[in-house]
Design an enzyme around this catalytic site. Structure first.
Site, short mmCIF file in Angstrom:
data_model
loop_
_atom_site.label_atom_id
_atom_site.label_comp_id
_atom_site.label_asym_id
_atom_site.label_seq_id
_atom_site.Cartn_x
_atom_site.Cartn_y
_atom_site.Cartn_z
N LYS A 1 89.26 100.38 9.84
CA LYS A 1 90.49 100.25 9.02
C LYS A 1 90.31 99.19 7.83
CE LYS A 1 95.62 100.39 9.81
NZ LYS A 1 96.51 100.22 10.89
N SER B 1 99.97 103.49 11.30
CA SER B 1 99.44 103.23 9.88
C SER B 1 97.95 103.40 9.93
CB SER B 1 99.84 101.86 9.32
OG SER B 1 99.20 101.09 10.19
N SER C 1 100.88 101.68 15.45
CA SER C 1 99.93 102.06 14.29
C SER C 1 98.65 102.67 14.91
CB SER C 1 99.73 100.97 13.39
OG SER C 1 100.96 100.66 12.61
#
Lengths: 524, 108
Positions: A77, A172, A196
């Site tokens: 990420k 997210s 997330s």
């Protein structure tokens, strides 16, 4: 091996020489190109990935692989620092920022020989539950392009473009979830502050593990909420998550919030007898807005355990309904503090305004942050004002203790693991999602996941079934602090029982013809 | 109404981030309204919790230098620099007052 193969199977293939690391890397890179429309990757590190694959190949030829992860393509990420590779947090504030160092978790994966394919897309600064609010645009859920979804979708009109029907990944860590779900990598790192990692895992039909707070180093993970952030692990099966966990967990002298207990990586036993297990069903997780489909699935799962001989009991976590409010205050307060470092002076975006330091900072932050980030900073600062500190921040910290204590009581009463839904429904279409603002959405979507962050407990999403619309539905297991082995063992047993279907992704590949061809060339 | 223009102005000063428009201000009002639900909870006699690891000691390492000498690396990411310095505009100049700076709050 690209199709549904667990990393174990690929590792075996690598060790036996049936596939070379460079070939595996090339295939993943090519698949990333053909799935570009998913917008899962912000940066693809093609050159360095191929170099890493070459080094791995040399090691395999010598018969000296570094371990099970050697040669395995992974994605990270974009809020983890990666040396020499741009790290943006999907924000204008860090566009062009080339990290001078690797986050500890990234370094650990590289030390094991993993091949870093690239950085995945997210909501700006990991604030959001849709992966729709980053400056590089929204991430599309690969299941939007699955046969399972297409079969179930009824075109509203002749002119309706298939394009407008695509659904969100959740967030997210949506880019990471999409990357794993679409086979472009075997494992991905996400982060989890309020859900997330688990939320997009549920929507994308992959395993999403949130480890116990303090187990895995946060050094190099650009912080949101220091007391809740953890690196998250996304994989296609529970065994793979255990392997990745094994390579990441343990004390890091660079992160003093990691516990100093000795961590021993473990292999998951194949549980056959669940009669000694006690599963708790927290009644407050039957939250308003929970879809009837998920309710039914949750009930079916409870029955599954019951019929297998486990003890399944209803329990109560009475402060559940306040956890989202508590989170809102603590999160914005810590965000206000953590975002203060972005001033344009040492790194990141810098405004041309140069009348004074303060006005330069203000202009830089005005230009660099999106509405969501600015909103949370301002709210956080409000709650931290002298006149509000006691009534909001301290109050929230007290409520946090009550929430954490709820879990202590339940686990103390003999319950081993909690079983809850992960999300309120299956993934919604993007055009519907953006009708509500980020804060409202986050408040709705985080409800089932963020109490685990509040209490620091480990939790995992396991893909369980498909919704009526042909989209993934997941269920969540919450475990006791640092009892990841027990949590994952139960999750693996459950995964085996439900046999979640493989995604039938319909994508044209660039240089290998149709994806279906690839299926016959696989060797899992 | 506890969210007065003075408070908003004060927040813009503290956060060095602007409200931008009416929506920004409304966002704050909604956030406060949402947070007010906390007051329904009885926290009599409850200690605030800073960290879930409060029962453990934070790790403190030996005060020895183990890394450094990376000035060049660190300066690479800065836009304005001179030799080994980060260059900032003049300090000790407060942000202009509400009437004088470019903010949505002006004229509120």
């Amino acid at each position: 091996a690209l199709k549904g193969g667990s990393r174990f199977q690929v590792s075996a293939a690598l060790t036996e020489g049936r596939v070379a690391p460079t070939e595996l890397c090339q295939r993943c890179l090519s698949l990333i190109k053909s799935t570009k429309f998913l917008n899962a990757y912000i940066t693809v590190a093609e050159e360095t990935a191929l170099k890493q694959a070459e080094e791995s190949e040399k090691r395999y030829r010598r018969g000296q692989p570094l371990g099970v992860l050697d040669g395995i393509p992974i994605a990270v990420k974009d809020n983890f620092n990666t040396a020499g590779i741009e790290t943006t947090c999907a924000s204008n504030m860090l566009k062009g920022y080339i990290s001078p160092y690797n986050a500890t978790v990234v370094q650990k994966l590289l030390d094991q020989g993993a091949v870093l394919l690239g950085k995945t897309n997210l909501d700006e600064f990991a604030m959001g539950s849709g992966s729709t609010d980053g400056v590089f645009g929204p991430v599309r859920n690969p299941w939007s392009y699955s046969r399972q979804y297409k079969e179930k979708s009824v075109p509203k009109s002749h002119s309706e473009d298939e394009e407008s029907n695509w659904v969100i990944t959740g967030g997210s860590s949506g880019g990471s979830a999409a990357a794993v779900s679409s086979f472009t990598c075997f494992a991905a790192l996400g982060s989890d502050t309020g859900g997330s990692t688990r939320n997009p895992a549920a929507h994308c039909g992959v395993v999403g593990l949130k480890p116990t707070y303090g187990l895995i180093s946060r050094h190099g993970l650009i912080p949101l909420v220091n007391s809740m952030d953890v690196p998250g692990i996304l994989t296609r099966c529970v065994d793979d998550a255990a392997v990745v966990l094994g390579s990441l967990a343990g004390h890091d002298p660079k992160d003093s919030t990691t516990i100093q207990d000795n961590f021993k990586p473990f292999e998951l036993p194949n549980l056959t007898d669940v009669s000694k297990l006690s599963i708790g069903i927290p009644k407050e997780y039957h939250a308003p807005g929970l879809s009837s489909e998920i309710l039914a699935l949750w009930s079916k799962a409870a029955d599954l355990f019951k019929n297998a001989g486990a003890k399944v009991i209803e329990v109560s976590l009475p402060h559940t309904r306040y956890s989202i409010v508590c989170y809102h205050v603590l999160c914005t307060a810590e965000v206000a503090s953590n975002m203060a470092r972005f001033d344009g002076l040492e790194y990141g975006h810098r405004s041309d305004m140069n009348k004074s330091t303060e006005s330069m900072y203000a202009a830089t932050r005005r230009e660099g942050f999106n509405d969501v980030v600015r909103g949370r900073i301002l709210s956080g600062n409000y709650f931290l004002l002298k006149q509000n500190y006691e009534n909001y921040f301290i109050k929230a910290q007290k409520v946090r203790r009550l929430i954490a204590n709820d879990f202590v009581k339940v686990f103390g009463s003999g319950v081993d693991i909690l079983l809850t839904p992960t999300t309120l429904s299956d993934a919604v279409p993007y055009i519907e999602f953006i009708k509500e603002d980020n804060r409202t959405r986050s408040a709705q979507d985080d409800i089932l996941t963020q109490a685990a962050n509040m209490a620091g407990l480990p939790a995992i999403n396991v893909p369980t079934g498909l919704s009526e619309r042909g989209l993934p539905l997941g269920l969540q297991f919450i475990g006791q602090s640092f009892q990841e082995k027990q949590l994952l063992t139960v999750a693996k047993w459950f995964e085996k029982q439900v046999k979640f279907p493989m995604i039938q992704l319909e994508v044209k590949r660039h240089d290998h013809g149709a994806f279906q061809h690839q299926k016959s060339a696989s060797f899992s | 109404q506890k969210v007065t223009v003075e408070v908003l102005d004060h927040l813009e000063h503290l956060a060095l981030v602007d409200f931008r428009d009416a929506e920004g201000v409304e966002r704050l009002r909604k956030a406060i309204q949402f947070a007010d639900q906390l007051h329904e909870v009885n926290t009599e006699g409850v200690e605030p919790m800073d960290s879930v690891l409060e029962d453990r000691c934070l790790y403190l390492r030996e005060d020895d230098v183990t890394e450094g000498n990376c000035t060049k690396e660190l300066l690479k990411n800065a836009r304005e620099k001179v030799e080994e310095y980060f260059v900032a505009p003049p300090g000790n100049i407060p942000l202009p007052k509400l009437e004088e700076r470019e903010t949505f709050l002006q004229g509120s």
